[in-house]
Design a protein around this motif. Structure first.
Motif, PDB file in Angstrom:
ATOM      1  N   PHE A 127     -27.170  27.414 -89.697  1.00 49.33           N
ATOM      2  CA  PHE A 127     -26.801  28.578 -88.914  1.00 49.33           C
ATOM      3  C   PHE A 127     -26.311  28.150 -87.545  1.00 49.33           C
ATOM      4  CE2 PHE A 127     -29.518  30.578 -92.104  1.00 49.33           C
ATOM      5  CZ  PHE A 127     -28.665  31.582 -92.523  1.00 49.33           C
ATOM      6  N   GLU A 160     -31.188  23.959 -87.337  1.00 48.05           N
ATOM      7  CA  GLU A 160     -31.033  24.920 -86.246  1.00 48.05           C
ATOM      8  C   GLU A 160     -31.565  24.355 -84.930  1.00 48.05           C
ATOM      9  OE1 GLU A 160     -30.057  26.625 -89.777  1.00 48.05           O
ATOM     10  OE2 GLU A 160     -32.105  25.929 -89.420  1.00 48.05           O
ATOM     11  N   TYR A 187     -25.791  32.584 -84.064  1.00 50.82           N
ATOM     12  CA  TYR A 187     -26.612  33.254 -85.081  1.00 50.82           C
ATOM     13  C   TYR A 187     -28.090  33.032 -84.755  1.00 50.82           C
ATOM     14  CZ  TYR A 187     -28.646  34.711 -89.488  1.00 50.82           C
ATOM     15  OH  TYR A 187     -29.397  35.354 -90.433  1.00 50.82           O
ATOM     16  N   THR A 188     -28.447  31.805 -84.415  1.00 55.89           N
ATOM     17  CA  THR A 188     -29.838  31.494 -84.101  1.00 55.89           C
ATOM     18  C   THR A 188     -30.323  32.315 -82.915  1.00 55.89           C
ATOM     19  OG1 THR A 188     -29.594  29.261 -85.004  1.00 55.89           O
ATOM     20  CG2 THR A 188     -31.435  29.628 -83.503  1.00 55.89           C
ATOM     21  N   ASP A 245     -29.137  35.135 -81.851  1.00 57.47           N
ATOM     22  CA  ASP A 245     -29.092  36.571 -82.148  1.00 57.47           C
ATOM     23  C   ASP A 245     -30.131  37.025 -83.162  1.00 57.47           C
ATOM     24  OD1 ASP A 245     -27.027  36.926 -80.371  1.00 57.47           O
ATOM     25  OD2 ASP A 245     -25.455  36.912 -81.901  1.00 57.47           O
ATOM     26  N   HIS A 246     -30.897  36.091 -83.752  1.00 57.66           N
ATOM     27  CA  HIS A 246     -31.860  36.454 -84.791  1.00 57.66           C
ATOM     28  C   HIS A 246     -33.247  35.865 -84.529  1.00 57.66           C
ATOM     29  CE1 HIS A 246     -27.980  37.194 -86.728  1.00 57.66           C
ATOM     30  NE2 HIS A 246     -28.639  38.131 -87.384  1.00 57.66           N
ATOM     31  N   PRO A 247     -33.857  36.233 -83.395  1.00 55.57           N
ATOM     32  CA  PRO A 247     -35.209  35.730 -83.136  1.00 55.57           C
ATOM     33  C   PRO A 247     -36.226  36.402 -84.055  1.00 55.57           C
ATOM     34  CG  PRO A 247     -34.594  37.309 -81.463  1.00 55.57           C
ATOM     35  CD  PRO A 247     -33.374  37.098 -82.320  1.00 55.57           C
ATOM     36  N   SER A 248     -37.396  35.831 -84.124  1.00 53.17           N
ATOM     37  CA  SER A 248     -38.477  36.395 -84.926  1.00 53.17           C
ATOM     38  C   SER A 248     -38.879  37.759 -84.368  1.00 53.17           C
ATOM     39  CB  SER A 248     -39.688  35.464 -84.895  1.00 53.17           C
ATOM     40  OG  SER A 248     -40.829  36.116 -85.396  1.00 53.17           O
ATOM     41  N   PRO A 249     -38.996  38.775 -85.209  1.00 53.75           N
ATOM     42  CA  PRO A 249     -39.450  40.081 -84.724  1.00 53.75           C
ATOM     43  C   PRO A 249     -40.924  40.063 -84.317  1.00 53.75           C
ATOM     44  CG  PRO A 249     -39.155  40.130 -87.109  1.00 53.75           C
ATOM     45  CD  PRO A 249     -38.678  38.787 -86.632  1.00 53.75           C
ATOM     46  N   TYR A 272     -36.915  31.699 -81.695  1.00 57.62           N
ATOM     47  CA  TYR A 272     -35.780  31.468 -82.572  1.00 57.62           C
ATOM     48  C   TYR A 272     -36.274  30.802 -83.850  1.00 57.62           C
ATOM     49  CZ  TYR A 272     -33.348  32.422 -78.226  1.00 57.62           C
ATOM     50  OH  TYR A 272     -32.917  33.004 -77.068  1.00 57.62           O
ATOM     51  N   GLN A 273     -35.587  31.062 -84.949  1.00 56.63           N
ATOM     52  CA  GLN A 273     -36.020  30.629 -86.267  1.00 56.63           C
ATOM     53  C   GLN A 273     -35.122  29.526 -86.818  1.00 56.63           C
ATOM     54  OE1 GLN A 273     -38.660  32.559 -88.168  1.00 56.63           O
ATOM     55  NE2 GLN A 273     -39.000  32.776 -85.978  1.00 56.63           N
ATOM     56  N   TYR A 326     -32.604  29.185 -94.576  1.00 58.78           N
ATOM     57  CA  TYR A 326     -32.532  28.150 -93.550  1.00 58.78           C
ATOM     58  C   TYR A 326     -32.394  26.758 -94.162  1.00 58.78           C
ATOM     59  CZ  TYR A 326     -33.792  31.680 -90.123  1.00 58.78           C
ATOM     60  OH  TYR A 326     -33.796  32.792 -89.334  1.00 58.78           O
TER      61      TYR A 326
END
Length: 177
Positions: A43, A65, A47-48, A50-54, A59-60, A38
């Motif tokens: 990003f 970002e 992308y942001t 589509d890639h949240p924290s599991p 959002y990360q 990051y």
């Protein structure tokens, strides 16, 4: 993108108020994550999203970002917005970078910092004791501007600061200093 932007600005009718609500929403839906990837890259909004924290679904990212997502949401609602970054000298003497955005309200560019949760207060950085603030506006990006392989004119698939066309703000810098 449009759905999230509309939900963030729901009930607002003026660009200023819509931008404020979006700034707060982005601040609340993001989690600051300064992992190397990051810090090194910017990003995209997709992308942001589509890639949240599991762990918590937020959002990360870092300030890049936050600013990118804010810019995508305001632009989705037709509010002209520009992405900015700057360097500043901290009270400790160290130099750091930060990214923000500005949205056009019809008369002026309005400062928005979803990372710090600050709106229409460009003096906040100076009030925090920072000096020597140098601002750059980031325009369009083209992956082929910078590539690790000079024989590949299409780029390397990663956006870096070098991939953006930039404009240094000279006349507007006093707003932040």
């Amino acid at each position: 993108m449009l759905l999230e932007a509309a939900q963030a600005a729901d009930g607002t009718t003026e660009p200023y108020q819509s931008a404020y609500e979006i700034m707060q929403r982005v601040h609340d839906m993001m989690e600051y994550n300064n992992e190397t990837m990051y810090v090194e890259y910017i990003f995209s909004d997709l992308y942001t999203l589509d890639h949240p924290s599991p762990i918590n679904g937020k959002y990360q990212g870092v300030c890049d970002e936050y600013g990118t997502l804010y810019t995508a949401f305001t632009r989705a609602l037709g509010i002209p917005t520009r992405f900015l970054s700057f360097t500043m000298e901290l009270p400790s003497g160290n130099i750091t970078g930060h990214a923000i955005a500005e949205s056009w309200n019809g008369n002026a560019w309005i400062h928005s910092d979803p990372t710090w949760d600050v709106f229409d207060n460009p003096q906040v950085y100076r009030a925090a004791g920072n000096n020597h603030i140098n601002i750059t506006i980031y325009g369009d990006a083209d992956d082929s501007y910078y590539t690790q392989d000079p024989n590949d004119p299409t780029g390397d698939g990663i956006l870096r600061y070098e991939d953006f066309r930039t404009q240094i703000l000279l006349g507007e810098v006093p707003r932040y200093n």
